[in-house]
Write a protein that holds these residues in place. Structure first.
Motif, mmCIF file in Angstrom:
data_model
loop_
_atom_site.group_PDB
_atom_site.id
_atom_site.type_symbol
_atom_site.label_atom_id
_atom_site.label_comp_id
_atom_site.label_asym_id
_atom_site.label_seq_id
_atom_site.Cartn_x
_atom_site.Cartn_y
_atom_site.Cartn_z
ATOM 1 N N ASN A 473 0.853 -1.185 0.000
ATOM 2 C CA ASN A 473 0.000 0.000 0.000
ATOM 3 C C ASN A 473 0.891 1.237 0.000
ATOM 4 O O ASN A 473 1.445 1.612 1.029
ATOM 5 C CB ASN A 473 -0.912 -0.022 1.234
ATOM 6 C CG ASN A 473 -1.858 1.173 1.268
ATOM 7 O OD1 ASN A 473 -1.815 2.049 0.408
ATOM 8 N ND2 ASN A 473 -2.730 1.201 2.273
ATOM 9 N N ILE A 474 1.028 1.853 -1.143
ATOM 10 C CA ILE A 474 1.943 2.998 -1.225
ATOM 11 C C ILE A 474 1.446 4.181 -0.401
ATOM 12 O O ILE A 474 2.232 5.006 0.058
ATOM 13 C CB ILE A 474 2.178 3.426 -2.692
ATOM 14 C CG1 ILE A 474 3.419 4.354 -2.766
ATOM 15 C CG2 ILE A 474 0.941 4.098 -3.276
ATOM 16 C CD1 ILE A 474 3.926 4.596 -4.150
ATOM 17 N N ASP A 475 0.125 4.256 -0.159
ATOM 18 C CA ASP A 475 -0.395 5.344 0.666
ATOM 19 C C ASP A 475 0.179 5.265 2.080
ATOM 20 O O ASP A 475 0.438 6.292 2.715
ATOM 21 C CB ASP A 475 -1.924 5.299 0.711
ATOM 22 C CG ASP A 475 -2.543 5.671 -0.632
ATOM 23 O OD1 ASP A 475 -1.878 6.385 -1.403
ATOM 24 O OD2 ASP A 475 -3.675 5.250 -0.897
ATOM 25 N N GLU A 501 5.811 2.003 -14.482
ATOM 26 C CA GLU A 501 4.554 2.090 -13.737
ATOM 27 C C GLU A 501 4.799 2.516 -12.274
ATOM 28 O O GLU A 501 4.029 3.295 -11.705
ATOM 29 C CB GLU A 501 3.819 0.746 -13.789
ATOM 30 C CG GLU A 501 3.260 0.364 -15.153
ATOM 31 C CD GLU A 501 4.346 -0.121 -16.123
ATOM 32 O OE1 GLU A 501 4.094 -0.144 -17.323
ATOM 33 O OE2 GLU A 501 5.463 -0.474 -15.632
ATOM 34 N N LYS A 502 5.867 2.001 -11.694
ATOM 35 C CA LYS A 502 6.177 2.367 -10.321
ATOM 36 C C LYS A 502 6.557 3.845 -10.212
ATOM 37 O O LYS A 502 6.188 4.529 -9.242
ATOM 38 C CB LYS A 502 7.300 1.483 -9.780
ATOM 39 C CG LYS A 502 7.782 1.818 -8.388
ATOM 40 C CD LYS A 502 6.656 1.723 -7.344
ATOM 41 C CE LYS A 502 6.240 0.289 -7.074
ATOM 42 N NZ LYS A 502 5.260 0.229 -5.945
ATOM 43 N N GLU A 505 3.409 5.783 -10.338
ATOM 44 C CA GLU A 505 2.686 5.583 -9.088
ATOM 45 C C GLU A 505 3.259 6.462 -7.981
ATOM 46 O O GLU A 505 2.516 7.060 -7.189
ATOM 47 C CB GLU A 505 2.741 4.109 -8.678
ATOM 48 C CG GLU A 505 1.952 3.791 -7.407
ATOM 49 C CD GLU A 505 2.113 2.345 -6.961
ATOM 50 O OE1 GLU A 505 1.220 1.851 -6.253
ATOM 51 O OE2 GLU A 505 3.144 1.726 -7.302
ATOM 52 N N TYR A 507 4.843 9.279 -8.368
ATOM 53 C CA TYR A 507 4.478 10.667 -8.664
ATOM 54 C C TYR A 507 3.048 10.959 -8.221
ATOM 55 O O TYR A 507 2.779 11.973 -7.559
ATOM 56 C CB TYR A 507 4.625 10.951 -10.155
ATOM 57 C CG TYR A 507 4.057 12.297 -10.554
ATOM 58 C CD1 TYR A 507 4.742 13.469 -10.247
ATOM 59 C CD2 TYR A 507 2.823 12.389 -11.186
ATOM 60 C CE1 TYR A 507 4.211 14.711 -10.578
ATOM 61 C CE2 TYR A 507 2.285 13.622 -11.520
ATOM 62 C CZ TYR A 507 2.974 14.777 -11.206
ATOM 63 O OH TYR A 507 2.443 15.997 -11.521
ATOM 64 N N GLN A 508 2.146 10.095 -8.577
ATOM 65 C CA GLN A 508 0.740 10.325 -8.239
ATOM 66 C C GLN A 508 0.506 10.323 -6.732
ATOM 67 O O GLN A 508 -0.338 11.067 -6.223
ATOM 68 C CB GLN A 508 -0.132 9.261 -8.907
ATOM 69 C CG GLN A 508 -0.166 9.395 -10.425
ATOM 70 C CD GLN A 508 -0.883 8.249 -11.114
ATOM 71 O OE1 GLN A 508 -1.060 7.166 -10.528
ATOM 72 N NE2 GLN A 508 -1.306 8.456 -12.352
ATOM 73 N N ALA A 509 1.266 9.504 -6.010
ATOM 74 C CA ALA A 509 1.084 9.397 -4.563
ATOM 75 C C ALA A 509 1.746 10.527 -3.795
ATOM 76 O O ALA A 509 1.371 10.805 -2.644
ATOM 77 C CB ALA A 509 1.626 8.058 -4.071
#
Length: 613
Positions: A473-475, A501-502, A505, A507-509
């Motif tokens: 869970n990257i969050d 993809e990582k 991910e 960046y978005q997080a």
């Protein structure tokens, strides 16, 4: 007004001294508070000896009787029983003429643990409730290094009870708390929180306490207290001891009364003999209502900054920036290492990161290497500091030494445990974690050491932190990152990533965070290397396609190199779409990988900049 406070209004009162000191001198092999249940007659005897010596006030034998401290002795389930017994023992010894204070000790010391303030508050309330229900005349909160903790427990107690509260801070410096707060100002905050008597105990002997109180004003709505240690702690034949100075103690006690102290007792190392001398010295003295306060000449740290170069944080905020990790050797043949440093320097790499015995494996000191790099090359050294190998003394000395060498870029990490390395029997220290280390460095940047004293110059540390995005869970990883930002870390370096993809991910997080992030890229050197990373390194997984591609060239070193470079370049393309920071991890001293990838990164970022212009 309570009988205790009414008595203090017109009189100097003498309190007792240490209980634990006497018990330890007689061979105590558990915590002193356990004796409330197992040897109540011994505790009562100590109380009586202090009363016979002249003590007007005794304290319950409950200083360390909180859940966390008792847990070390398997007694955490007996918190209430120990407090109830302590009050009963004190009442039997005291009779009607001696006041009894219910003692509660602080949780946080110079080394702060992981216990939250709410948990401390919960456990303290249990102690306070039990002591009040037992019928003590007042509460003594003592040995509080942390001002926030003391203020919290006083406010909570005052909301529930209208009882006399004596609150004593502990300072390792004569004028400041460990957070840099002037003691006089801290005591005023304690009064505002609801304490009736405020002062200091422990750490210092009478001489330093006298110096401290010379700077403390007489409170308008409270009284002053002081419980010094017998002396500074000494060691003799592997045994800790205090000076046998009871007569001297009594003489200084008289001077403390002239500085406004109305309640005076003893802390570590003091005995009934010390209290007897105090009583003899102060029995005819009355509290002072006026005093001359010696002002503290605050020692401001110099604001000069010796290094005018941009920090890594400033660089990466302005332009694409490359840092390269290069481990120091495990041996003293450093020719290849410094040849690689020279090559990275000529390639205009922004910084070289130097691990601190990574994976708990012994290598040449990264500080020694960084010092030579600083002297002989233009490339900036970024020095990792692990909390595993140094206690609080060593970490502070380490930081001061780095500053003296002009090394300002540091990476604060907790560190791999010793058991993962070649010497699994080595001791892990962990006095603080990476966040605690960051707070130390930031305090140094303010020109203050952990004693609260001035360093006379400010350090200029720019503090990096680690970020591991390889979690389910990257969050959750980002929440951990946010706590590191709150602790004061300036920028972050990630573990190596292996897919586009990582990167997206991450960046978005993290796009809501206003901190630079260097994305890690580590070239794969062989098919076996890929298998190891895929199967044995937690959180790292290769795609089947990548594994198959490396398997196909397993016996061709040149083709393996070309494949690895191509994959890394593809990752770098994606990194520079979203981030300015690139972190190249040199595998097995193969700096040729890092040089080619650094050159590629510079070529594509310069092309983009030219297009913008």
């Amino acid at each position: 007004m309570s009988r205790l406070l009414n008595t203090l209004k017109h009189n100097v009162l003498v309190a007792d001294g240490a209980i634990g000191t006497i018990l330890y001198s007689e061979g105590l092999d558990t915590c002193p508070e356990a004796y409330n249940l197992t040897h109540p007659e011994k505790v009562e005897q100590i109380h009586r000896s202090y009363i016979q010596a002249g003590a007007d006030i005794i304290q319950t034998n409950t200083y360390g009787a909180n859940f966390e401290k008792l847990k070390a002795f398997g007694l955490e389930h007996k918190v209430k029983a120990i407090h109830e017994a302590a009050v009963s023992i004190a009442q039997r010894a005291a009779g009607e003429d001696t006041f009894i204070l219910g003692t509660v000790g602080g949780f946080r010391g110079v080394k702060q643990g992981d216990l939250s303030l709410s948990a401390i508050q919960y456990h303290t309330e249990i102690q306070v409730d039990t002591l009040i229900q037992g019928g003590v005349d007042g509460l003594l909160f003592e040995t509080y290094y942390d001002l926030e903790e003391l203020l919290t427990v006083i406010r909570t107690t005052r909301q529930k009870y209208d009882v006399p509260i004596i609150a004593q801070l502990t300072a390792s410096n004569t004028n400041y708390l460990i957070d840099g707060t002037v003691i006089n100002e801290a005591l005023e905050q304690v009064i505002q929180a609801g304490a009736n008597v405020v002062g200091l105990n422990c750490h210092h002997g009478p001489h330093h306490m006298k110096n401290t109180f010379s700077h403390i004003e007489l409170p308008e709505h409270a009284y002053l207290s002081c419980y010094p240690n017998a002396s500074l702690l000494d060691i003799e034949n592997d045994t800790f001891k205090y000076s046998n100075n009871a007569s001297y103690f009594g003489k200084v006690a008289e001077q403390l009364i002239h500085e406004g102290v109305r309640l005076i007792g003893g802390c570590c190392g003091t005995t009934p003999e010390h209290i007897q001398h105090i009583k003899s010295s102060v029995k005819n003295l009355k509290p002072v209502s006026h005093k001359k306060v010696i002002p503290i000449h605050k020692k401001h740290a110099s604001t000069e900054h010796h290094d005018l170069k941009l920090s890594l944080k400033e660089r990466v905020q302005r332009q694409p920036t490359i840092i390269v990790e290069l481990d120091t050797p495990k041996h003293l043949d450093t020719q290849r290492f410094f040849k690689n440093i020279e090559a990275l320097d000529k390639a205009n790499v922004d910084a070289v990161t130097l691990a601190d015995n990574s994976l708990a494996t012994v290598r040449i000191s990264n500080v020694a290497a960084a010092s030579l790099i600083k002297q002989n090359y233009s490339i900036e050294p970024l020095v990792h500091i692990t909390c595993r190998d140094r206690n609080l003394i060593g970490l502070q000395s380490h930081l001061l030494g780095l500053s003296l060498l002009g090394i300002n870029e540091i990476l604060a990490i907790t560190g791999d445990p010793s058991k993962v390395g070649h010497l699994p029997g080595a001791t892990n220290v962990y006095d603080v974690n990476s966040k605690g280390l960051t707070e130390l460095a930031l305090r140094f940047n303010e020109g203050i050491n952990t004693d609260g004293d001035a360093l006379k110059k400010r350090t200029n540390f720019n503090i990096a932190g680690g970020f591991d995005p390889h979690v389910r869970n990257i969050d959750a990883a980002v929440r951990k990152l946010e706590t590191k930002i709150e602790s004061g870390m300036h920028y972050f370096i990630t573990q190596p990533v292996f897919t586009k993809e990582k990167i997206i991910e991450i960046y978005q997080a993290t796009q809501h965070l206003n901190v630079p992030i260097f994305i890690g890229v580590m070239p794969i050197t062989s098919y076996n290397n890929a298998l190891f990373l895929h199967n044995e390194v937690p959180g790292i997984k290769m795609t089947d396609d990548i594994l198959d591609r490396f398997k196909a060239v397993a016996n061709d070193k040149e083709a393996t190199y070309d494949l690895s470079i191509a994959i890394c370049k593809s990752l770098i393309d994606t990194i520079h779409e979203y981030f300015n920071g690139l972190y190249l991890i040199t595998p097995f001293e193969r700096v040729d990988y890092s040089l080619e990838l650094a050159a590629y990164s510079k070529s594509i970022t310069s092309t983009k900049q030219e297009a913008i212009l």
